[in-house]
Write an enzyme that holds these catalytic residues in place. Structure first.
Site, mmCIF file in Angstrom:
data_model
loop_
_atom_site.group_PDB
_atom_site.id
_atom_site.type_symbol
_atom_site.label_atom_id
_atom_site.label_comp_id
_atom_site.label_asym_id
_atom_site.label_seq_id
_atom_site.Cartn_x
_atom_site.Cartn_y
_atom_site.Cartn_z
ATOM 1 N N HIS A 126 0.844 -0.957 -0.374
ATOM 2 C CA HIS A 126 0.175 -0.272 0.157
ATOM 3 C C HIS A 126 1.046 1.248 -0.219
ATOM 4 C CE1 HIS A 126 -3.040 2.928 1.256
ATOM 5 N NE2 HIS A 126 -3.893 2.280 0.608
ATOM 6 N N GLU A 128 0.288 4.310 1.494
ATOM 7 C CA GLU A 128 0.712 4.793 2.681
ATOM 8 C C GLU A 128 1.730 3.483 3.592
ATOM 9 O OE1 GLU A 128 -2.760 5.443 5.602
ATOM 10 O OE2 GLU A 128 -1.336 5.194 6.575
ATOM 11 N N CYS A 194 -6.519 5.014 12.160
ATOM 12 C CA CYS A 194 -7.430 6.270 12.418
ATOM 13 C C CYS A 194 -8.868 6.468 12.138
ATOM 14 C CB CYS A 194 -7.190 7.159 10.683
ATOM 15 S SG CYS A 194 -8.419 8.390 10.213
ATOM 16 N N SER A 222 -9.612 0.515 -3.765
ATOM 17 C CA SER A 222 -9.404 1.088 -2.234
ATOM 18 C C SER A 222 -9.417 -0.037 -1.607
ATOM 19 C CB SER A 222 -11.267 1.936 -2.466
ATOM 20 O OG SER A 222 -11.766 2.197 -0.916
ATOM 21 N N SER A 223 -8.435 -0.112 -1.093
ATOM 22 C CA SER A 223 -8.143 -1.519 0.141
ATOM 23 C C SER A 223 -9.576 -0.762 1.355
ATOM 24 C CB SER A 223 -7.170 -1.524 1.016
ATOM 25 O OG SER A 223 -6.479 -0.443 2.096
ATOM 26 N N ASN A 224 -8.935 0.293 1.906
ATOM 27 C CA ASN A 224 -10.865 0.925 3.204
ATOM 28 C C ASN A 224 -11.924 0.024 2.423
ATOM 29 O OD1 ASN A 224 -12.190 3.214 2.881
ATOM 30 N ND2 ASN A 224 -10.501 3.699 2.019
ATOM 31 N N SER A 266 -12.425 7.204 0.054
ATOM 32 C CA SER A 266 -12.953 7.787 -1.601
ATOM 33 C C SER A 266 -13.956 7.916 -1.513
ATOM 34 C CB SER A 266 -11.588 7.242 -2.147
ATOM 35 O OG SER A 266 -10.931 6.531 -0.895
#
Ligand code: F3S
Length: 281
Positions: A126, A128, A194, A222-224, A266
């Protein structure tokens, strides 16, 4: 049909801030604008920015070819060497790294400077995590499975600092930390997940346990959003992962009496509203 939309669905603070930064640069009309990687995992937003002249730079080699303009660093943040390249090339930097991610950069830089081994709990590929690794002095270890802990080659009594990718699953983080804690190291744990992610996950879990069908909206990569989908799927077998209202199978949805909707970090508000409106038809 009863439709419930999660209050925490959609853009988080960091993503909103990053997107606003790019639109702010467009308004300034101050030469070419680039983002290092797509600003968010959402094709519609990226396409809109592209139509306004914002170009996406995907790798370091292409970054090194830019000779003028502004580069916006997205909320995921980047490794230290990227700032070095931008400064070296005298490019204007707009740093939209989410402050929660910046905090992780500062922690790993400080703790690795003290000689601690840094373990990042997250997905190694990822962006991040790539960025966080780039602030560690020395080598960082990235873990997301219990089996990887067994293979760790770290001497007993070593000093370790553990942080997490901001979007990592809360329970899995706790579980992995507990395993590492049994290994006899001197451990500092900083839970850097977060809160926006946690709140969104908890709400998604609650709603999906109460409805007959659950819709999770978000970009393919999108991993989230993928994690939200996994959480909802466990609670509700009729969980659908869609990108836009066009992916909705209305015939199938009509058979349910209650539907829940959530969306990844996102996903723009207008897409959530479109899906909501469609479900109510
Ligand atoms: Fe920042 Fe949390 Fe969003 S870390 S980018 S506010 S998910």
């Amino acid at each position: 049909m009863k439709v419930q939309v999660a209050e925490s669905a959609g853009f988080c603070f960091g993503v909103r801030r990053a997107i606003d930064s790019v639109y702010g640069e467009i308004d300034k009309n101050n030469g070419p604008i680039y983002t290092f990687g797509p600003i968010i995992h959402n094709e519609q937003v990226v396409d809109d920015l592209n139509s306004k002249g914002v170009q996406v730079i995907d790798d370091v080699e292409n970054l090194k070819k830019i000779s003028e303009g502004t580069v916006v660093i997205r909320s995921h943040g980047v490794a230290k060497n990227i700032y070095d390249i931008l400064q070296h090339r005298h490019l204007n930097i707009v740093d939209a790294t989410c402050p929660f991610v910046k905090k992780i950069h500062n922690i790993v830089a400080r703790e690795s400077e003290k000689g601690k081994i840094i373990i990042i709990i997250g997905n190694d590929k990822h962006p991040e995590v790539e960025g966080i690794k780039g602030w560690v002095k020395g080598k960082a270890i990235v873990i997301n499975q219990a089996a990887q802990i067994e293979k760790l080659q770290i001497k007993e009594n070593s000093s370790i600092c553990i942080v997490s990718q901001t979007t990592f699953n809360h329970n899995k983080f706790k579980y992995l930390v507990e395993i590492i804690q049994k290994k006899g190291y001197d451990i500092t744990v900083v839970n850097t997940i977060c809160n926006a992610t946690h709140v969104r996950q908890v709400e998604a879990k609650k709603i999906s346990s109460e409805v007959e069908a659950m819709i999770v909206i978000g970009g393919k990569h999108s991993s989230n959003t993928q994690k939200l989908y996994d959480i909802c799927k466990k609670e509700c077998k009729n969980t659908y992962y869609i990108q836009t209202v066009n992916d909705l199978d209305l015939c199938e949805l009509k058979s349910f009496e209650s539907i829940g909707i959530t969306a990844g970090a996102s996903t723009p508000k207008n897409i959530i509203e479109e899906v909501h409106t469609e479900c109510q038809k």
